[in-house]
Design a protein around this motif. Structure first.
Motif, PDB file in Angstrom:
ATOM      1  N   GLN A  47    -154.604  28.211 -10.499  1.00 32.83           N
ATOM      2  CA  GLN A  47    -155.648  27.099 -10.537  1.00 32.83           C
ATOM      3  C   GLN A  47    -155.840  25.922 -10.764  1.00 32.83           C
TER       4      GLN A  47
ATOM      5  N   THR B  10    -162.604  28.404  -8.047  1.00 31.41           N
ATOM      6  CA  THR B  10    -163.202  28.435  -6.128  1.00 31.41           C
ATOM      7  C   THR B  10    -164.570  29.172  -6.233  1.00 31.41           C
TER       8      THR B  10
ATOM      9  N   LEU C  25    -156.587  28.940  -1.483  1.00 30.64           N
ATOM     10  CA  LEU C  25    -156.541  27.784  -2.434  1.00 30.64           C
ATOM     11  C   LEU C  25    -156.571  27.041  -2.785  1.00 30.64           C
TER      12      LEU C  25
ATOM     13  N   ARG D 114    -154.881  21.486  -4.083  1.00 25.97           N
ATOM     14  CA  ARG D 114    -155.527  22.577  -4.441  1.00 25.97           C
ATOM     15  C   ARG D 114    -157.042  22.828  -3.767  1.00 25.97           C
TER      16      ARG D 114
END
Ligand SMILES: [Zn+2]
Length: 378
Positions: A33, A124, A132, A146
């Motif tokens: 991420q 997240t 995601l 993302r």
């Protein structure tokens, strides 16, 4: 007895190995991420600055971010477009990317910050089970975007106070100290999120930005959807834009920014700078409480039988929800057209300055050809 002990040791060993593999696998997802996607600004790009060029305290921090600048051949009016204020809102993410990757400026200057809160993009929301990210097919291959959190990552800003006390005297729940759209105009002795806001205010003042457009999405049960929320200084601009949008088959409401609601871009940027501040919203079912499984498909296609049922059987939603749903393509087309119509409508006002942007697809073009057609690549 001896055999049993040996058997237990083998089981325990196997269990530990499995756990270690699961932890390594999940750590990979967690860390992925933080990897930034490649962006492909158009050939009209003049210069790339960092927000820390306007507020040096941000340099080296996890929230310093690129400011893409497109200067026209002639000077004129200026517009700042903000994306990823809330990285949970994909139409804002994709529409600002399309503006960044297509805009050619003939007159005036366009500024785009596609990643307003990079820290919020790096994680997240816990317990929300949202995808995601999203994949969009383009002529140059598949692009990935993302989908992060609404809030700054607690790894970067922690702990939250019990109560968030905004400078203007407003009290909010503590976690809102990590929400960029509650911490404007920011402050130098504040937290990381407030410093992002301060940096944006410094940019607007330094570059004398005429219009600032903050892009967002909201759930169908919230009143602030399919709307422009405008500071009182931007009401003429937003009203003219709404009229022009209706001619392009885009129906949008104009709401006045409440004078006593603090921390929002549409309030504080207008109060603390000379910019005309407008916040734009589309509808995203994934953000709502009635939605079914929060999958990538729902994020992209926007079809949800629960919202459809609610729409058919109640008047509690603020939008009509049919079987066609609210596809991301429609939401992106609305945002891109709204941004461009704000620029065009500015030219109808009596300011003596103009902003001419070409190359950005219209609502009709995105609806016909698909948003992927207008995303760049290698
Ligand atoms: Zn938002």
């Amino acid at each position: 007895m001896k055999i049993e002990v040996k058997h237990n040791r083998i089981c325990a060993g196997a269990f530990l190995v499995c756990m270690a593999l699961i932890i390594v696998y999940l750590s990979g997802i967690f860390l992925s991420q933080r990897v930034e996607e490649q962006l492909y600004p158009s050939a009209g790009l003049s210069e790339t600055k960092m927000l820390s060029d306007y507020y040096p305290d941000l340099k080296g921090s996890p929230v310093d971010t690129e400011v893409y600048i497109f200067r026209g051949k002639k000077p004129g009016a200026s517009m700042l477009v903000l994306g990823n204020t809330h990285p949970t809102e994909p139409s804002a993410i994709v529409s600002t990317t399309i503006v960044l990757e297509n805009a050619m400026v003939e007159e005036g200057t366009l500024y785009v910050i596609p990643r307003v809160n990079k820290s919020a993009m790096s994680h997240t929301d816990p317990q929300d089970a949202t995808p995601l990210g999203i994949h969009i097919d383009t002529p140059n291959g598949q692009r990935y975007f993302r989908v992060g959190s609404r809030m700054t990552n607690p790894v970067h800003q922690w702990p939250d106070p019990d109560i968030y006390y905004h400078n203007a005297g407003q009290l909010l729940t503590g976690k809102e100290t990590r929400n960029v759209d509650r911490t404007y105009p920011g402050r130098t002795d504040g937290n990381l999120t407030e410093k992002i806001c301060y940096g944006i205010v410094e940019l607007i003042k330094a570059e004398k930005i005429d219009m600032t457009i903050d892009t967002h999405e909201g759930p169908p049960e919230y009143p602030t959807i399919d709307v422009m929320i405008a500071h009182q200084n931007a009401m003429e601009l937003a009203g003219t834009t709404a009229l022009n949008l209706s001619l392009e088959d885009v129906e949008i409401r104009v709401d006045a920014s409440p004078v006593n609601l603090h921390g929002f871009s549409h309030r504080e940027l207008g109060d603390h700078t000379d910019t005309m501040a407008v916040l734009v919203e589309t509808v995203n079912p994934v953000m709502g409480r009635l939605a079914g499984k929060k999958s990538e498909e729902l994020m992209l296609e926007g079809r949800d039988k629960f919202y459809q049922y609610a729409s058919e059987n109640s008047d509690r939603l603020y939008t009509e929800y049919t079987a066609e749903g609210k596809p991301l393509n429609l939401r992106v087309a609305r945002h891109v057209e709204t941004i461009m119509q704000l620029a065009a409508s500015y030219n109808e006002m009596d300011t003596g300055k103009r902003l001419e942007i070409t190359g950005v697809p219209t609502y009709a073009e995105i609806m016909e050809n698909g948003m992927g057609q207008y995303l760049g690549g290698k």
